[in-house]
Design a protein around this motif. Structure first.
Motif, PDB file in Angstrom:
ATOM      1  N   CYS A  16     -45.748 -25.330  13.558  1.00 10.51           N
ATOM      2  CA  CYS A  16     -46.776 -24.691  12.735  1.00 10.51           C
ATOM      3  C   CYS A  16     -47.991 -25.570  12.456  1.00 10.51           C
ATOM      4  N   GLN A  17     -47.972 -26.833  12.865  1.00  8.41           N
ATOM      5  CA  GLN A  17     -49.122 -27.696  12.586  1.00  8.41           C
ATOM      6  C   GLN A  17     -50.235 -27.486  13.602  1.00  8.41           C
ATOM      7  N   VAL A  18     -51.431 -27.865  13.225  1.00  7.00           N
ATOM      8  CA  VAL A  18     -52.604 -27.618  14.047  1.00  7.00           C
ATOM      9  C   VAL A  18     -52.563 -28.430  15.346  1.00  7.00           C
ATOM     10  N   SER A  19     -51.927 -29.579  15.340  1.00  4.34           N
ATOM     11  CA  SER A  19     -51.879 -30.389  16.566  1.00  4.34           C
ATOM     12  C   SER A  19     -51.040 -29.722  17.659  1.00  4.34           C
ATOM     13  N   ALA A  20     -50.237 -28.746  17.303  1.00  2.00           N
ATOM     14  CA  ALA A  20     -49.462 -27.981  18.288  1.00  2.00           C
ATOM     15  C   ALA A  20     -50.181 -26.679  18.614  1.00  2.00           C
ATOM     16  N   ILE A  21     -51.510 -26.765  18.733  1.00  3.36           N
ATOM     17  CA  ILE A  21     -52.321 -25.566  18.942  1.00  3.36           C
ATOM     18  C   ILE A  21     -51.937 -24.834  20.217  1.00  3.36           C
ATOM     19  N   HIS A  22     -51.489 -25.559  21.241  1.00  2.00           N
ATOM     20  CA  HIS A  22     -51.136 -24.879  22.484  1.00  2.00           C
ATOM     21  C   HIS A  22     -49.926 -23.975  22.294  1.00  2.00           C
ATOM     22  N   GLN A  23     -48.978 -24.359  21.432  1.00  2.00           N
ATOM     23  CA  GLN A  23     -47.827 -23.495  21.188  1.00  2.00           C
ATOM     24  C   GLN A  23     -48.199 -22.312  20.309  1.00  2.00           C
ATOM     25  N   ILE A  24     -49.037 -22.544  19.319  1.00  2.00           N
ATOM     26  CA  ILE A  24     -49.469 -21.448  18.451  1.00  2.00           C
ATOM     27  C   ILE A  24     -50.319 -20.455  19.243  1.00  2.00           C
ATOM     28  N   LEU A  25     -51.268 -20.969  20.022  1.00  2.21           N
ATOM     29  CA  LEU A  25     -52.127 -20.106  20.826  1.00  2.21           C
ATOM     30  C   LEU A  25     -51.318 -19.336  21.863  1.00  2.21           C
ATOM     31  N   PHE A  26     -50.324 -19.985  22.406  1.00  2.00           N
ATOM     32  CA  PHE A  26     -49.415 -19.356  23.357  1.00  2.00           C
ATOM     33  C   PHE A  26     -48.760 -18.121  22.734  1.00  2.00           C
ATOM     34  N   LEU A  27     -48.268 -18.252  21.510  1.00  2.28           N
ATOM     35  CA  LEU A  27     -47.620 -17.130  20.828  1.00  2.28           C
ATOM     36  C   LEU A  27     -48.627 -16.056  20.413  1.00  2.28           C
ATOM     37  N   ILE A  28     -49.833 -16.469  20.064  1.00  2.61           N
ATOM     38  CA  ILE A  28     -50.866 -15.500  19.683  1.00  2.61           C
ATOM     39  C   ILE A  28     -51.298 -14.671  20.891  1.00  2.61           C
ATOM     40  N   GLY A 171     -58.728 -15.985  27.360  1.00  4.19           N
ATOM     41  CA  GLY A 171     -59.782 -16.911  27.779  1.00  4.19           C
ATOM     42  C   GLY A 171     -59.776 -18.186  26.951  1.00  4.19           C
ATOM     43  N   SER A 172     -59.549 -18.047  25.653  1.00  2.00           N
ATOM     44  CA  SER A 172     -59.478 -19.246  24.820  1.00  2.00           C
ATOM     45  C   SER A 172     -58.233 -20.060  25.152  1.00  2.00           C
ATOM     46  N   GLY A 173     -57.142 -19.392  25.485  1.00  2.00           N
ATOM     47  CA  GLY A 173     -55.935 -20.111  25.907  1.00  2.00           C
ATOM     48  C   GLY A 173     -56.154 -20.857  27.203  1.00  2.00           C
ATOM     49  N   LEU A 174     -56.855 -20.237  28.129  1.00  2.00           N
ATOM     50  CA  LEU A 174     -57.180 -20.900  29.394  1.00  2.00           C
ATOM     51  C   LEU A 174     -58.103 -22.094  29.159  1.00  2.00           C
ATOM     52  N   GLY A 175     -59.031 -21.941  28.231  1.00  2.00           N
ATOM     53  CA  GLY A 175     -59.921 -23.050  27.883  1.00  2.00           C
ATOM     54  C   GLY A 175     -59.179 -24.222  27.268  1.00  2.00           C
ATOM     55  N   VAL A 176     -58.247 -23.923  26.369  1.00  2.00           N
ATOM     56  CA  VAL A 176     -57.436 -24.994  25.760  1.00  2.00           C
ATOM     57  C   VAL A 176     -56.589 -25.680  26.824  1.00  2.00           C
TER      58      VAL A 176
END
Length: 182
Positions: A16-28, A171-176
């Motif tokens: 749930c932390q911001v540094s794990a943005i790739h996992q959060i974005l993945f689920l979103i 697109g934002s996931g691909l950018g990340v």
């Protein structure tokens, strides 16, 4: 019992932390494919992801498969790219995708194993391992259903097109993913 709760909290906070943005974005991004009326199919996708994650974490923790940190980070990028490209190209999930999400879950399990060994060490304690799996599973479920609810509310109140929302998120996931690689 304290080890179970401690490792549960460690896994939950990590995802749930911001540094794990790739996992959060993945689920979103996955949440953008569905509306709230499709919650059963969505739950099956998330369960396929979580079961693959448990399998990947188990393979790594039990040292059945040994991967370098660079390879594991590459797996995180690949899994985000796969989900993002699926969102850009098809905008729907079929039965074939359940198997793909188990495979992506295995990749995510290897990513979680980096944090598991850093936080809890390499010695395997059953309660710690169980708590970590339950914590990551709970975080996946909660983040997934929040993203599903937000996407459904955006579709309902703002009368936006589901395809446009999934394109923006993919697109934002691909950018990340590209930023993680370069």
């Amino acid at each position: 019992m304290d080890k179970l709760i401690y490792s549960f909290e460690i896994a939950f906070r990590h995802i749930c932390q911001v540094s794990a943005i790739h996992q959060i974005l993945f689920l979103i991004i996955i949440g953008a494919f569905f509306s709230f009326k499709d919650w059963k199919t969505y739950l099956l996708i998330v369960l396929a992801l979580c079961s693959g994650s448990v399998l990947g974490l188990s393979l790594s923790v039990f040292k059945a498969v040994s991967l370098t940190k660079a390879t594991i980070n590459l797996l995180a990028i690949i899994s985000l790219v796969i989900v993002s490209l699926n969102g850009i190209l098809s905008n729907r999930i079929t039965t074939l995708h359940y198997n793909i999400f188990v495979l992506i879950g295995i990749m995510q399990g290897f990513v979680l194993s980096l944090h598991y060994t850093a936080a809890l060490g390499t010695s395997l304690k059953f309660l710690s391992y169980l708590g970590y799996n339950l914590g990551s599973f709970s975080a996946f479920i909660i983040i997934s259903f929040i993203s599903l609810l937000i996407c459904t509310l955006m579709l309902t109140f703002f009368k936006t097109d589901k395809h446009k929302i999934s394109l923006v998120l993919a697109g934002s996931g691909l950018g990340v993913a590209l930023m993680m690689y370069f």
